[in-house]
Design a protein around this motif. Structure first.
Motif, PDB file in Angstrom:
ATOM      1  N   UNK A 144       8.047 -20.202 -11.675  1.00 40.21           N
ATOM      2  CA  UNK A 144       9.046 -21.256 -11.511  1.00 40.21           C
ATOM      3  C   UNK A 144       9.315 -21.532 -10.030  1.00 40.21           C
ATOM      4  N   UNK A 145       9.364 -20.458  -9.243  1.00 41.77           N
ATOM      5  CA  UNK A 145       9.588 -20.622  -7.809  1.00 41.77           C
ATOM      6  C   UNK A 145       8.423 -21.352  -7.152  1.00 41.77           C
ATOM      7  N   UNK A 146       7.205 -21.048  -7.560  1.00 43.53           N
ATOM      8  CA  UNK A 146       6.011 -21.670  -6.971  1.00 43.53           C
ATOM      9  C   UNK A 146       5.926 -23.149  -7.336  1.00 43.53           C
ATOM     10  N   UNK A 147       6.200 -23.485  -8.599  1.00 44.66           N
ATOM     11  CA  UNK A 147       6.103 -24.880  -9.032  1.00 44.66           C
ATOM     12  C   UNK A 147       7.333 -25.692  -8.653  1.00 44.66           C
ATOM     13  N   UNK A 148       8.460 -25.029  -8.436  1.00 42.48           N
ATOM     14  CA  UNK A 148       9.665 -25.731  -8.042  1.00 42.48           C
ATOM     15  C   UNK A 148      10.444 -26.271  -9.228  1.00 42.48           C
ATOM     16  N   UNK A 149      11.646 -26.749  -8.938  1.00 42.17           N
ATOM     17  CA  UNK A 149      12.547 -27.201 -10.002  1.00 42.17           C
ATOM     18  C   UNK A 149      12.436 -28.694 -10.284  1.00 42.17           C
ATOM     19  N   UNK A 150      11.605 -29.411  -9.522  1.00 44.00           N
ATOM     20  CA  UNK A 150      11.498 -30.859  -9.691  1.00 44.00           C
ATOM     21  C   UNK A 150      10.624 -31.257 -10.858  1.00 44.00           C
ATOM     22  N   UNK A 151      10.488 -32.570 -11.083  1.00 47.26           N
ATOM     23  CA  UNK A 151       9.644 -33.069 -12.177  1.00 47.26           C
ATOM     24  C   UNK A 151       8.187 -32.646 -11.990  1.00 47.26           C
ATOM     25  N   UNK A 152       7.530 -32.345 -13.097  1.00 51.62           N
ATOM     26  CA  UNK A 152       6.136 -31.899 -13.051  1.00 51.62           C
ATOM     27  C   UNK A 152       5.158 -32.990 -13.484  1.00 51.62           C
ATOM     28  N   UNK A 170       8.187 -27.194 -20.133  1.00 49.15           N
ATOM     29  CA  UNK A 170       8.140 -28.488 -20.818  1.00 49.15           C
ATOM     30  C   UNK A 170       9.305 -29.396 -20.477  1.00 49.15           C
ATOM     31  N   UNK A 171      10.478 -28.824 -20.220  1.00 51.26           N
ATOM     32  CA  UNK A 171      11.646 -29.632 -19.899  1.00 51.26           C
ATOM     33  C   UNK A 171      11.522 -30.367 -18.578  1.00 51.26           C
ATOM     34  N   UNK A 172      10.660 -29.882 -17.683  1.00 50.95           N
ATOM     35  CA  UNK A 172      10.461 -30.548 -16.390  1.00 50.95           C
ATOM     36  C   UNK A 172       9.346 -31.579 -16.442  1.00 50.95           C
ATOM     37  N   UNK A 173       8.627 -31.640 -17.549  1.00 51.52           N
ATOM     38  CA  UNK A 173       7.430 -32.478 -17.627  1.00 51.52           C
ATOM     39  C   UNK A 173       7.716 -33.814 -18.304  1.00 51.52           C
ATOM     40  N   UNK A 174       7.050 -34.825 -17.818  1.00 52.74           N
ATOM     41  CA  UNK A 174       7.114 -36.132 -18.470  1.00 52.74           C
ATOM     42  C   UNK A 174       6.387 -36.083 -19.806  1.00 52.74           C
ATOM     43  N   UNK A 175       5.283 -35.355 -19.829  1.00 49.59           N
ATOM     44  CA  UNK A 175       4.545 -35.084 -21.065  1.00 49.59           C
ATOM     45  C   UNK A 175       3.971 -33.690 -20.954  1.00 49.59           C
ATOM     46  N   UNK A 176       3.822 -33.008 -22.108  1.00 50.36           N
ATOM     47  CA  UNK A 176       3.329 -31.629 -22.099  1.00 50.36           C
ATOM     48  C   UNK A 176       2.298 -31.459 -23.193  1.00 50.36           C
ATOM     49  N   UNK A 177       1.149 -30.917 -22.807  1.00 50.78           N
ATOM     50  CA  UNK A 177       0.052 -30.688 -23.735  1.00 50.78           C
ATOM     51  C   UNK A 177      -0.373 -29.231 -23.647  1.00 50.78           C
ATOM     52  N   UNK A 178      -0.507 -28.587 -24.784  1.00 48.85           N
ATOM     53  CA  UNK A 178      -1.033 -27.231 -24.840  1.00 48.85           C
ATOM     54  C   UNK A 178      -2.376 -27.225 -25.534  1.00 48.85           C
TER      55      UNK A 178
END
Length: 325
Positions: A144-152, A170-178
């Protein structure tokens, strides 16, 4: 001239030519090369040594296995160009190349089959298995620290397993695919996520995404199961847009041989130089590394970024937009 003489001497044997062509396809252990070539392991080891001495290959010991990869570019690139010019990259028309390619596919299938069977048998306890090695909360906080708290933006979790990374980010992403090969893993992920992310059954070497479709890709404790880590990284880089980020969380190099047998690990961790070289080959710059110690194994985070558009390219796009207006 000295390099050329060493290279030509090393390649003056049909088996050694076959070895070079095989390793161009993927990194292989000496044992796997012996399996493909139908020769004894000591004999293959002697051939590999000659090729390494000439700079065409390099060896790296992982536990009791020795993996073989391509060597110095100044030795490899001219040879590769010549081989492709004579026979093509797949050696079409050469009966040895055709046979070797078929046996190489069998080796790939063996690796993938062992990992798939292990995953299917342990899907229900997967999260608990991960936590045995290092505190997962520590790994997740560092990610989380590396990717940051902003939109992904558009997020893809490669080898999603039970969907923990999608749950976390997923909550930071506009869309999420697994994406995962295991239907049982995906079944559990669907139950956990309850339609909060899209889940697809697919191979990590053939992601169901167009070029440049993702902004962030994650490989969380996946790469040590990969039969061909450089190819997995290259495929992840393919789906990233310019400026997109790839975050790998995996083990540092170690010698816990029992993990190969007990837990189907193909690779016994990775070192920084190794990952950096694979990133560079895939068009990614290594922008951050983190080391997380304290468990039985050390966990590493490697963040890579795909090169952004050059100033000339950006100006060209703006010029087109102005002309269109």
């Amino acid at each position: 001239m000295t390099v050329a003489l060493e290279v030509f001497r090393a390649l003056g044997d049909a088996t050694r030519l076959r070895i070079v062509q095989l390793v161009r396809r993927m990194e292989l252990s000496v044992g796997e090369l012996a399996q493909v070539l139908g020769q004894s392991q000591p004999r293959v080891s002697r051939h590999v040594k000659i090729l390494c001495d000439a700079g065409l290959l390099t060896r790296r010991k992982e536990g009791s296995w020795v993996f073989v990869a391509l060597g110095r570019p100044d030795a490899v690139h001219p040879v590769a160009a010549a081989l492709d010019g004579w026979a093509g990259p797949d050696g079409a028309g050469d009966h040895w190349a055709v046979a070797d390619s078929a046996r190489l596919q069998a080796v790939r299938a063996d690796r993938a089959g062992a990992a798939a069977a292990w995953f299917e048998a342990r899907a229900g306890e997967w999260d608990a298995i991960r936590s045995l090695h290092v505190a997962e909360e520590q790994v997740e906080a560092a990610m989380q620290a590396v990717l940051g708290a902003g939109p992904l933006g558009a997020l893809v979790d490669i080898g999603t397993g039970t969907g923990r990374m999608l749950e976390l980010f997923g909550g930071q992403a506009e869309s999420a695919l697994g994406v995962d090969r295991s239907s049982e893993m995906l079944r559990l992920a669907r139950a956990k996520l309850q339609d909060r992310a899209e889940l697809r059954q697919a191979d990590l070497y053939a992601l169901p995404l167009a070029d440049g479709a993702a902004d962030v890709a994650i490989l969380h404790h996946v790469l040590h199961f990969a039969a061909d880590p450089p190819a997995a990284i290259a495929e992840a880089a393919r789906v990233l847009g310019r400026g997109g980020r790839l975050l790998i969380a995996d083990f540092a190099a170690h010698d816990r041989e029992e993990l190969r047998l007990r837990d189907a690990h193909v690779r016994l961790g990775f070192d920084d130089a190794q990952v950096a070289s694979w990133y560079a080959a895939a068009g990614l710059a290594t922008v951050r590394t983190e080391t997380l110690e304290g468990g039985e194994l050390t966990v590493k985070l490697w963040l890579g970024r795909k090169s952004v558009a050059s100033r000339v390219e950006r100006q060209g796009v703006r010029l087109k937009e102005v002309r269109a207006a």
